[in-house]
Design a protein around this motif. Structure first.
Motif, PDB file in Angstrom:
ATOM      1  N   GLY A   1      25.227   0.535   5.592  1.00  0.00           N
ATOM      2  CA  GLY A   1      24.823  -0.212   6.771  1.00  0.00           C
ATOM      3  C   GLY A   1      25.823  -1.266   7.171  1.00  0.00           C
TER       4      GLY A   1
ATOM      5  N   LEU B   1      30.475   5.162  10.034  1.00  0.00           N
ATOM      6  CA  LEU B   1      30.836   4.060  10.928  1.00  0.00           C
ATOM      7  C   LEU B   1      32.305   4.128  11.333  1.00  0.00           C
TER       8      LEU B   1
ATOM      9  N   LYS C   1      32.406   6.638  14.100  1.00  0.00           N
ATOM     10  CA  LYS C   1      31.809   6.045  15.296  1.00  0.00           C
ATOM     11  C   LYS C   1      32.782   5.080  15.958  1.00  0.00           C
TER      12      LYS C   1
ATOM     13  N   ASP D   1      21.889   7.178   8.505  1.00  0.00           N
ATOM     14  CA  ASP D   1      21.680   7.460   9.920  1.00  0.00           C
ATOM     15  C   ASP D   1      22.895   7.063  10.751  1.00  0.00           C
TER      16      ASP D   1
ATOM     17  N   GLN E   1      23.520   4.542  12.461  1.00  0.00           N
ATOM     18  CA  GLN E   1      23.896   3.135  12.366  1.00  0.00           C
ATOM     19  C   GLN E   1      24.500   2.799  11.004  1.00  0.00           C
TER      20      GLN E   1
ATOM     21  N   GLN F   1      22.899   3.116   8.221  1.00  0.00           N
ATOM     22  CA  GLN F   1      21.828   2.600   7.387  1.00  0.00           C
ATOM     23  C   GLN F   1      21.309   3.697   6.463  1.00  0.00           C
TER      24      GLN F   1
ATOM     25  N   ASP G   1      18.842   8.900  16.088  1.00  0.00           N
ATOM     26  CA  ASP G   1      20.200   9.097  16.601  1.00  0.00           C
ATOM     27  C   ASP G   1      20.162   9.134  18.127  1.00  0.00           C
TER      28      ASP G   1
ATOM     29  N   ASP H   1      22.017   8.040  20.441  1.00  0.00           N
ATOM     30  CA  ASP H   1      23.274   8.260  21.168  1.00  0.00           C
ATOM     31  C   ASP H   1      23.924   9.597  20.821  1.00  0.00           C
TER      32      ASP H   1
END
Length: 802
Positions: A283, A345, A348, A457, A459, A461, A737, A739
């Motif tokens: 996270g 991340l 992303k 997930d 994010q 997390q 999710d 996005d």
């Protein structure tokens, strides 16, 4: 003898995390000590052994005659105390490039020295290695504590036979020969090609001790041949702990089968270099890197390979199906949950899609997507059985073979796990799509055994789903398919008591009776091979099949040969039905994923659908006629029995989990697996002809199994795979999710807001937010189905038309 010319050979031994701070220490070739000279010869011979287009001699007896002259050897400390970087410059007679004598080679390798070890003898304990020239005694028998090494037909890497041949040859080359050159035949040209064959040998799987005799054929550079019998012994320290010197990915001589330190995940220089750093907690984002994927991954301490090393990236992107040759932007190898979160991340931040890979067996190769970041979970492959033996916690990088072996080993064979049949398949994808296997008719799908799922997930997390917390997410995880809702990192599954014996019978019904037999089974048509597994002794299965009118005296059915009856424990039933018998000869061989991939990786294209009701005679006849055309290319039609709503699969409500096709009678899978690329242009059209020929008999959105991925499955793939559960799964996707980060796959479930209109579903539970608590309105996890009655368990589990 091929013409040989002088050339220059530059060997650069580098590590994946080069410190680049210490000045190298260089020694002129004329000043090398015995150990340095031996290492130089080892690397040169290893390079020769790995040449694909030409095979130079792999044993140099007389360096001067071979023109192998070391000019300079430079060493530099690595980032780990055991690692050494070495630059070797040498001249040699290039027998492969006789029209270009000035060919220069730049090879990169890593030397990791185990304490007290001679790296040329690793992974064998140096003080345990003995070698002498001696004939095999007539009365040879295994020393106490050792057992005979199984003989395999092919020289398959990492089998005990392969390991012994390696010990025998290397102990001769780097221990016996340096100590007494006169002990082996002298070749006139100063070099030889070696072919080593085990004569008789023994080993202990528990202690790693090996002892026995091999024959080494010397094919000398002057054309003469000599056979030498060598008696060798040694104790292995394990290739992970004590590997031999290895070339790096992208270098001449690199072979992924011998990449014991997983160098393919580490680029050797530049942006791909691996740097150790404290990984973020799930996270928390890694240090901002301005969208630079390589810098972000490196700052999180994640091993990876990218296009800074194209050859290594190409190797890292290989999947099981040879038809798929897609290249990702990078492949990351996280070691734990924190690094999985960081990798998500990083992707992303860089504006690319993260794509999980557990085993790489996606039929369409969708674990590697163009421009995406493949997050390979294979470092996370631990299975731990609970103290009471009721459950197992399985990391999502585990292969089925690893899961099965560890359950067997940790429970003493008293427990069994429900899954599929192919040992190299990743559990991560199998459980998320369903999981059809030998125990399905008794206990349901593999995913029906899920008690808890942990996933990262969009994010970054870590989300935990079980019966009391995020139960909708747990339910959806059974059938939603891999990579749709996030990256699953761990499962907790139910285990089941394993009876002392399973009985398996295989038989083929004669073609003249095949139609009647299949009608009797409510399937239909064609000569058929039948495989049936029963959780009990042979006598019970024989009685049961006879009473059901399926096989035996008085049933009237004729078979092409006497049925093959086998009684065995659970783990051996797994091995039997894997059909990988050239590699998997004992339970521990289920861990030998590399050998399975090398031996059995093929080109393949397969299609499938579920039969929810009786299939028409015309449709079956179409399949039979098609199979006759494609049989020579490795084609087949396979049926896996479910049994409809009375069975263990059908005992779960269609809207209780992501797997909607609970009432299926059986699945039908058809296609082909072939070995040579030149056959591809002949096979693919035949498979497409089959689909077109079947279209008139089935709904355009025929129900299908998500683990048998096919972008041409039907007019609306979401409808085919998820049916009336589609809208519910899209709603859940929008929560975890929103996005659509996890949508690199063209068949991925889109979030509800971005989805195309779908037919109104049957009433389904309303999902709850994945980050919140469980909801009484959310779909309950699949209940544990009661074991199927004996007659259901004994119904043929699989059938193949031919």
């Amino acid at each position: 003898m091929p013409a040989s010319y002088p050339a220059v050979l530059a060997l650069a031994l580098v590590g994946a995390a080069r410190a680049a701070t210490a000045a190298p220490t260089c020694t002129a070739g004329t000043q090398l000590d015995a150990e340095q000279a031996l290492l130089a010869r080892y690397l040169y011979e290893l390079r020769n052994n790995r040449q694909a287009d030409c095979s130079p001699p792999d044993f140099v007896q007389n360096a001067a005659e071979q023109g192998f002259v070391v000019k300079q050897l430079c060493t530099e400390p690595g980032s780990a105390p055991t690692d050494t970087y070495t630059n070797l410059t040498a001249s040699f007679k290039n027998s492969c490039k006789n029209n270009n004598p000035e060919t220069k080679l730049k090879l990169e390798a890593l030397v990791r020295r185990c304490p007290g070890q001679d790296p040329t003898l690793q992974p064998w304990a140096a003080d345990s290695v003995t070698a002498r020239v001696a004939p095999l005694p007539d009365n040879f028998s295994c020393p106490a504590g050792l057992e005979p090494i199984p003989v395999v037909d092919d020289e398959i890497d990492f089998t005990p036979m392969w390991e012994f041949n390696h010990l025998c040859e290397n102990s001769m080359k780097y221990k016996l020969f340096p100590a007494d050159p006169s002990a082996v035949p002298k070749c006139g040209g100063g070099a030889a090609w070696l072919t080593t064959t085990m004569q008789d040998a023994c080993y202990s799987p528990s202690t790693g001790e090996y002892s026995g005799y091999c024959n080494i054929l010397f094919t000398c550079d002057d054309g003469k041949e000599h056979n030498v019998s060598v008696n060798a012994a040694g104790k292995t320290l394990g290739r992970d702990a004590c590997p031999w010197p290895m070339f790096l990915p992208g270098s001449d001589g690199y072979d992924p089968q011998f990449d014991f330190l997983n160098q393919a995940s580490q680029a050797s220089r530049g942006a791909g270099a691996h740097h150790l750093a404290t990984a973020p907690t799930p996270g928390s984002a890694p240090a901002p890197a301005g969208g630079d994927l390589a810098a972000c991954l490196a700052s999180a301490g994640i091993e990876f390979v990218d296009d800074s090393n194209p050859a290594a990236l190409d190797q890292a992107c290989k999947v099981w199906n040879k038809l798929n040759d897609t290249i990702a932007a990078a492949v990351a190898y996280p070691a734990d949950v924190a690094q999985v979160a960081a990798a998500v991340l990083c992707a992303k931040e860089a504006g690319i899609k993260p794509v999980p890979r557990s085993g790489g067996h996606s039929y369409m190769g969708y674990s590697v997507m163009p421009g995406g970041l493949t997050i390979d979970l294979n470092r996370m492959n631990v299975t731990t059985v609970s103290a009471d033996g009721a459950t197992a916690t399985v990391q999502a990088g585990s292969r089925l073979g690893q899961l099965y072996y560890y359950v067997y080993n940790q429970t003493g064979g008293t427990k069994a796990a429900v899954g599929g049949t192919c040992p190299p398949v990743g559990t991560g994808g199998l459980f998320l799509g369903g999981g059809i296997g030998p125990l399905t008719r008794q206990y349901g799908l593999g995913c029906d055994q899920l008690e808890e799922v942990q996933l990262v997930d969009a994010q970054g997390q870590l989300v935990v789903a079980n019966a009391s917390f995020n139960s909708d997410l747990l339910g959806a995880s059974c059938g939603v398919g891999g990579g749709n809702l996030g990256i699953v990192t761990e499962y907790r599954i139910k285990l089941h008591d394993a009876p002392p014996n399973f009985t398996i019978v295989a038989y083929t019904v004669v073609s003249s009776q095949a139609l009647a037999y299949l009608n009797y089974l409510n399937i239909d048509k064609g000569e058929i091979d039948v495989l049936c597994q029963y959780p009990g002794p042979k006598k019970e299965l024989q009685s049961l099949l006879a009473s059901e009118g399926l096989l035996g005296a008085g049933t009237g059915w004729n078979v092409t040969a006497p049925p093959d009856w086998q009684e065995m424990d659970w783990i051996h039933s797994v091995m039997y039905q894997a059909f990988y018998d050239e590699v998997v000869k004992q339970p521990a061989d289920l861990l030998n994923i590399a050998a399975m991939e090398k031996k059995y990786r093929t080109y393949f294209k397969l299609k499938s659908f579920f039969a929810m009701e009786e299939v028409s005679d015309a449709a079956w006849q179409t399949m039979i006629e098609w199979e006759a055309k494609i049989d020579k290319y490795g084609g087949y039609v396979e049926l896996d029995m479910f049994g409809g709503t009375p069975g263990a699969v059908g005992a779960v409500a269609p809207n209780a989990t992501g797997f909607v096709h609970r009432g299926a009678l059986f699945s039908i899978q058809y296609g082909a697996e072939w070995r040579k690329d030149v056959m591809t242009h002949k096979v693919i059209p035949l498979i497409e002809q089959m689909q077109a020929a079947l279209d008139p008999f089935f709904d355009p959105n025929r129900p299908a199994y998500i683990n048998y991925y096919d972008i041409q499955v039907g007019a609306d793939p979401l409808e085919s795979y998820y049916g009336t559960n589609t809208a519910w799964l899209q709603g859940l996707k929008a929560q975890v999710d929103p996005d659509n980060l996890f949508t690199a796959d063209p068949l991925a479930i889109p979030a509800a807001a971005s989805a195309s209109p779908t037919p109104a579903p049957a009433p389904a539970p309303a999902p709850s937010p994945a980050a919140g608590g469980g909801s009484s309105a959310s779909p309950a996890p699949a209940p544990a189905p009661a074991p199927a009655p004996a007659s259901a368990a004994a119904t043929p589990a699989a059938a193949v038309l031919h």
